[in-house]
Design an enzyme around this catalytic site. Structure first.
Site, PDB file in Angstrom:
ATOM      1  N   ASP A 253       0.854  -1.191   0.000  1.00 50.47           N
ATOM      2  CA  ASP A 253       0.000   0.000   0.000  1.00 50.47           C
ATOM      3  C   ASP A 253       0.895   1.248   0.000  1.00 50.47           C
ATOM      4  OD1 ASP A 253      -2.399   1.416   0.187  1.00 50.47           O
ATOM      5  OD2 ASP A 253      -2.448   1.335   2.378  1.00 50.47           O
TER       6      ASP A 253
ATOM      7  N   GLY B  85      -7.840   8.089   7.213  1.00 48.22           N
ATOM      8  CA  GLY B  85      -8.069   8.298   8.642  1.00 48.22           C
ATOM      9  C   GLY B  85      -9.541   8.453   8.984  1.00 48.22           C
TER      10      GLY B  85
HETATM   11  P1  13P Z   1      -9.138   4.555   5.542  1.00 51.98           P
HETATM   12  O1  13P Z   1      -8.301   5.398   6.434  1.00 51.98           O
HETATM   13  O2  13P Z   1     -10.403   5.256   5.135  1.00 51.98           O
HETATM   14  O3  13P Z   1      -9.435   3.218   6.117  1.00 51.98           O
HETATM   15  O4  13P Z   1      -8.323   4.324   4.182  1.00 51.98           O
HETATM   16  C1  13P Z   1      -7.322   3.355   4.104  1.00 51.98           C
HETATM   17  C2  13P Z   1      -6.523   3.457   2.853  1.00 51.98           C
HETATM   18  O5  13P Z   1      -6.867   4.115   1.898  1.00 51.98           O
HETATM   19  C3  13P Z   1      -5.273   2.696   2.829  1.00 51.98           C
HETATM   20  O6  13P Z   1      -4.543   2.905   1.660  1.00 51.98           O
HETATM   21  O1  G3H Z   2      -2.811   4.704   3.750  1.00 51.83           O
HETATM   22  C1  G3H Z   2      -2.950   4.623   4.923  1.00 51.83           C
HETATM   23  C2  G3H Z   2      -3.179   3.345   5.643  1.00 51.83           C
HETATM   24  O2  G3H Z   2      -4.270   3.524   6.509  1.00 51.83           O
HETATM   25  C3  G3H Z   2      -1.943   2.869   6.355  1.00 51.83           C
HETATM   26  O3  G3H Z   2      -1.628   3.678   7.425  1.00 51.83           O
HETATM   27  O4  G3H Z   2       0.800   4.248   7.169  1.00 51.83           O
HETATM   28  O5  G3H Z   2      -0.361   4.353   9.410  1.00 51.83           O
HETATM   29  O6  G3H Z   2       0.154   2.133   8.327  1.00 51.83           O
HETATM   30  P1  G3H Z   2      -0.163   3.607   8.124  1.00 51.83           P
HETATM   31 ZN    ZN Z   3      -4.694   4.861   0.839  1.00 51.22          ZN
END
Ligand code: 13P
Ligand code: G3H
Ligand code: ZN
Length: 342
Positions: free
Chosen positions: A83, A190
């Protein structure tokens, strides 16, 4: 079955007209929650790890936990996705470790905060496509910028001023060769996305419809898609938490997106909230407890319930057994046959 390419899972989702949730993980309980929800609903599973998650798990714990998931849930097609990769190097290290899909988020500079320009985004995303596709690994890119996150990855921008431009999206997809496009439609990462239930003015679902008209074969990704349910806010606050009233992305809006080409839906915050609420409840109701299993079991069950609800709502339930895994090597061959992006 071995871990599968995200491209295969999303191609199947497009054929079936459904979406697939991509859930963030940082530990064993979160992986177990997703896998149990996938088994209960017979769903394909996209498990994703941020850079923060990879650092928290020291990579190797994550890798071996995922190998355990593959071994214990052989009937579930599982994707392991990076991600918000912040650079080609991050994506390469993920691929080297066995991720079957990576996101090159070139909408931001490598600091993960500063919005980048279009040419930079095209350059790094194309570079990752070339490297990943050679190994049959899927690539997600992002155009437009989401609003901020309290911590971790994200820009401190007004999300409404950085929406994805549909014409630029066409150029971006053509020039990079990505498999999936993350779009910015007014949401944020968030819990604090909207101060009231979002209307069409602040959550611009019509952008998705417009992009889908111009790019009917492109898999779209919705980030920041937690619904931030009221009942989870209430549980957290009832048991001593201090969350301000907030609103997320309504599930019905995500379903509207799925009808218009959204195939991957990113959810992290809802899982975090489910876990936190369950743990707080145990701490308040049983202050005498000190065995971590006493609170991690309900926490895992609470996340499983949220993930299961999303899998059912997104339409992926019942589709785990629809297809045989295509080896990554066959995807590498497939990509070789595609016209080279310019
Ligand atoms: P949320 O914070 O809405 O759960 O989004 C997560 C996200 O886009 C991770 O890449
Ligand atoms: O993109 C955001 C996801 O919620 C991951 O969050 O970077 O705190 O693990 P993080
Ligand atoms: Zn994201």
């Amino acid at each position: 079955m071995p871990m599968v390419s995200m491209r295969q899972v999303l191609d199947e989702a497009a054929k079936g007209g459904y979406g697939v949730g991509a859930f963030n993980v940082n530990n064993m309980e979160q992986i177990q929650a997703i896998m149990e929800a996938a088994r209960e609903t017979k769903s394909p599973a996209i498990v994703q790890a941020s850079r923060g998650a990879r650092s928290y798990t020291n990579d190797r714990f994550l890798y071996h936990l995922m190998m355990a998931a593959v071994e214990l849930y052989p009937e579930i097609p599982i994707v392991l996705h990076q991600d918000h990769g912040n650079s080609p190097e991050t994506c390469k290290s993920a691929i080297d470790m066995g991720f079957t899909s990576v996101m090159m988020d070139g909408s931001l500079m490598p600091d993960g905060k500063t919005p980048a320009d279009f040419e930079y985004n095209v350059r790094v995303t194309k570079e990752v496509c070339e490297m990943a596709h050679e190994r049959g690994v899927t690539v997600e890119g992002e155009l437009g910028t989401l609003g901020g996150i309290e911590d971790g990855h994200g820009a401190d921008v007004d999300p409404m001023s950085h929406l994805t431009d549909p014409d630029q999206a066409v150029e971006f997809v053509e020039r990079t060769g990505i498999d999936a496009l993350a779009v910015a439609i007014g949401t944020s990462h968030g819990a604090y996305k909207f101060s009231k239930k979002p209307t069409g003015e602040v959550l611009v679902m019509s952008r998705i419809e417009e992009i889908h008209r111009k790019l009917p074969n492109c898999h779209m990704v919705m980030h920041g898609s937690s619904s931030v349910p009221q009942d989870l806010q209430d549980i957290i606050n009832k048991y001593g938490g201090q969350m301000k009233q907030t609103y997320g992305v309504p599930v019905e809006e995500i379903q509207r997106g799925i009808k218009n080409g959204v195939r991957k839906i990113n959810v992290d915050t809802d899982s975090r909230m489910a876990i936190t609420g369950a743990i707080r409840k145990v701490f308040v109701e049983h202050p005498e407890h000190f065995d971590p299993r006493d609170y991690l079991k309900p926490a895992r069950a609470a996340m499983q319930a949220v993930v299961k609800a999303r899998m059912l709502a997104f339409g992926q339930a019942g589709h785990a057994g629809d297809y045989e895994p295509i080896p990554l090597a066959s995807f590498a061959e497939y990509y070789k046959q595609q016209p080279v992006a310019v």
